[in-house]
Write a protein that holds these residues in place. Sequence first.
Motif, PDB file in Angstrom:
ATOM      1  N   UNK A  58      22.346  -0.093  -7.887  1.00  0.00           N
ATOM      2  CA  UNK A  58      21.198   0.797  -8.115  1.00  0.00           C
ATOM      3  C   UNK A  58      20.369   0.826  -6.840  1.00  0.00           C
ATOM      4  N   UNK A  59      20.283   2.005  -6.204  1.00  0.00           N
ATOM      5  CA  UNK A  59      19.655   2.125  -4.886  1.00  0.00           C
ATOM      6  C   UNK A  59      18.277   2.760  -4.952  1.00  0.00           C
ATOM      7  N   UNK A  60      17.362   2.250  -4.135  1.00  0.00           N
ATOM      8  CA  UNK A  60      16.036   2.857  -3.998  1.00  0.00           C
ATOM      9  C   UNK A  60      15.678   2.958  -2.518  1.00  0.00           C
ATOM     10  N   UNK A  61      14.929   3.994  -2.187  1.00  0.00           N
ATOM     11  CA  UNK A  61      14.325   4.091  -0.858  1.00  0.00           C
ATOM     12  C   UNK A  61      12.935   3.475  -0.957  1.00  0.00           C
ATOM     13  N   UNK A  62      12.531   2.782   0.114  1.00  0.00           N
ATOM     14  CA  UNK A  62      11.175   2.214   0.159  1.00  0.00           C
ATOM     15  C   UNK A  62      10.307   3.159   0.986  1.00  0.00           C
ATOM     16  N   UNK A  63       9.241   3.652   0.378  1.00  0.00           N
ATOM     17  CA  UNK A  63       8.343   4.568   1.096  1.00  0.00           C
ATOM     18  C   UNK A  63       6.916   4.020   1.083  1.00  0.00           C
ATOM     19  N   UNK A  64       6.204   4.300   2.187  1.00  0.00           N
ATOM     20  CA  UNK A  64       4.812   3.858   2.301  1.00  0.00           C
ATOM     21  C   UNK A  64       3.937   4.818   1.485  1.00  0.00           C
ATOM     22  N   UNK A  65       3.070   4.257   0.649  1.00  0.00           N
ATOM     23  CA  UNK A  65       2.239   5.109  -0.213  1.00  0.00           C
ATOM     24  C   UNK A  65       1.320   6.024   0.595  1.00  0.00           C
ATOM     25  N   UNK A  66       0.767   5.488   1.697  1.00  0.00           N
ATOM     26  CA  UNK A  66      -0.245   6.251   2.442  1.00  0.00           C
ATOM     27  C   UNK A  66       0.298   7.559   3.001  1.00  0.00           C
ATOM     28  N   UNK A  67       1.547   7.536   3.520  1.00  0.00           N
ATOM     29  CA  UNK A  67       2.038   8.747   4.187  1.00  0.00           C
ATOM     30  C   UNK A  67       3.468   9.132   3.794  1.00  0.00           C
ATOM     31  N   UNK A  68       4.047   8.433   2.857  1.00  0.00           N
ATOM     32  CA  UNK A  68       5.394   8.789   2.392  1.00  0.00           C
ATOM     33  C   UNK A  68       6.512   8.408   3.351  1.00  0.00           C
ATOM     34  N   UNK A  69       6.186   7.666   4.411  1.00  0.00           N
ATOM     35  CA  UNK A  69       7.227   7.305   5.395  1.00  0.00           C
ATOM     36  C   UNK A  69       8.310   6.436   4.746  1.00  0.00           C
ATOM     37  N   UNK A  70       9.568   6.806   5.045  1.00  0.00           N
ATOM     38  CA  UNK A  70      10.719   6.055   4.544  1.00  0.00           C
ATOM     39  C   UNK A  70      10.966   4.892   5.492  1.00  0.00           C
ATOM     40  N   UNK A  71      10.654   3.658   5.048  1.00  0.00           N
ATOM     41  CA  UNK A  71      10.748   2.526   5.985  1.00  0.00           C
ATOM     42  C   UNK A  71      11.934   1.624   5.700  1.00  0.00           C
ATOM     43  N   UNK A  72      12.603   1.819   4.572  1.00  0.00           N
ATOM     44  CA  UNK A  72      13.731   0.941   4.274  1.00  0.00           C
ATOM     45  C   UNK A  72      14.379   1.282   2.946  1.00  0.00           C
ATOM     46  N   UNK A  73      15.330   0.458   2.565  1.00  0.00           N
ATOM     47  CA  UNK A  73      16.025   0.630   1.290  1.00  0.00           C
ATOM     48  C   UNK A  73      16.144  -0.719   0.607  1.00  0.00           C
ATOM     49  N   UNK A  74      16.252  -0.662  -0.719  1.00  0.00           N
ATOM     50  CA  UNK A  74      16.427  -1.893  -1.491  1.00  0.00           C
ATOM     51  C   UNK A  74      17.350  -1.563  -2.655  1.00  0.00           C
TER      52      UNK A  74
END
Length: 169
Positions: A58-74
């Motif tokens: 089960x894959x998720x992208x990690x995004x920063x709440x403030x600006x939606x930047x995709x910083x990683x995956x988990x």
Amino acid sequence: MITGETVSLRPFERRHLAETRAWANDAELMLLLDRARPVSEVEHEKWFATLDEKKSSLYFAIEVNADGQHIGNIWLWDLDWRHRKAELRIVIGNSKQHNRGAGTEAISLLCYYAFHRLNLHKIYAYVLAVNPRARRSFEKAGFSLEGTLREDRWVEESYTDVFLLGKLR
Ligand SMILES: CC(C)(COP(=O)(O)OP(=O)(O)OC[C@H]1O[C@@H](n2cnc3c(N)ncnc32)[C@H](O)[C@@H]1OP(=O)(O)O)[C@@H](O)C(=O)NCCC(=O)NCCS
């Protein structure tokens, strides 16, 4: 979507693909993630095409709440529905984002989801001994050392120990 204070976990989508492949082929990250083989564009597309069908991950992208930047995956890996456990794997791809708490928060969010939504009982992770930051991050998220696999992986021309870390619901 699983929302935390500073980051959120979002379903992995096509827009996350390019960065993910760049991280998969980054030499430093390959070492820490124990990956030996580079990923071609064709292989990456094939992997993405079958992502939805996989029942054991089960894959998720990690995004920063403030600006939606995709910083990683988990992601959860080797989901075992009988014994109600799974391995957790994570990459914060942009090194500028390391050591800012995002990894620990993402791990905590996914554990909460795994325990309280998927009704899993145990989450575990394998961490190379050469990666003390990852061990610290998992421990901050409530994982404990369950054992040391001695000289378990061949990394940069020598064998390294691997720590098995686990967290129970
Ligand atoms: C491992 C990873 C997920 C951690 O996420 P992160 O956002 O960088 O980590 P956090 O900021 O939440 O926590 C890092 C902790 O490790 C500590 N740390 C950093 N370098 C360290 C080192 N060399 N030795 C010991 N502790 C270290 C930090 O000080 C921090 O602890 P603190 O809050 O008590 O000060 C992220 O760095 C990453 O994706 N790295 C590359 C890929 C990887 O290693 N994946 C995991 C494979 S198991």
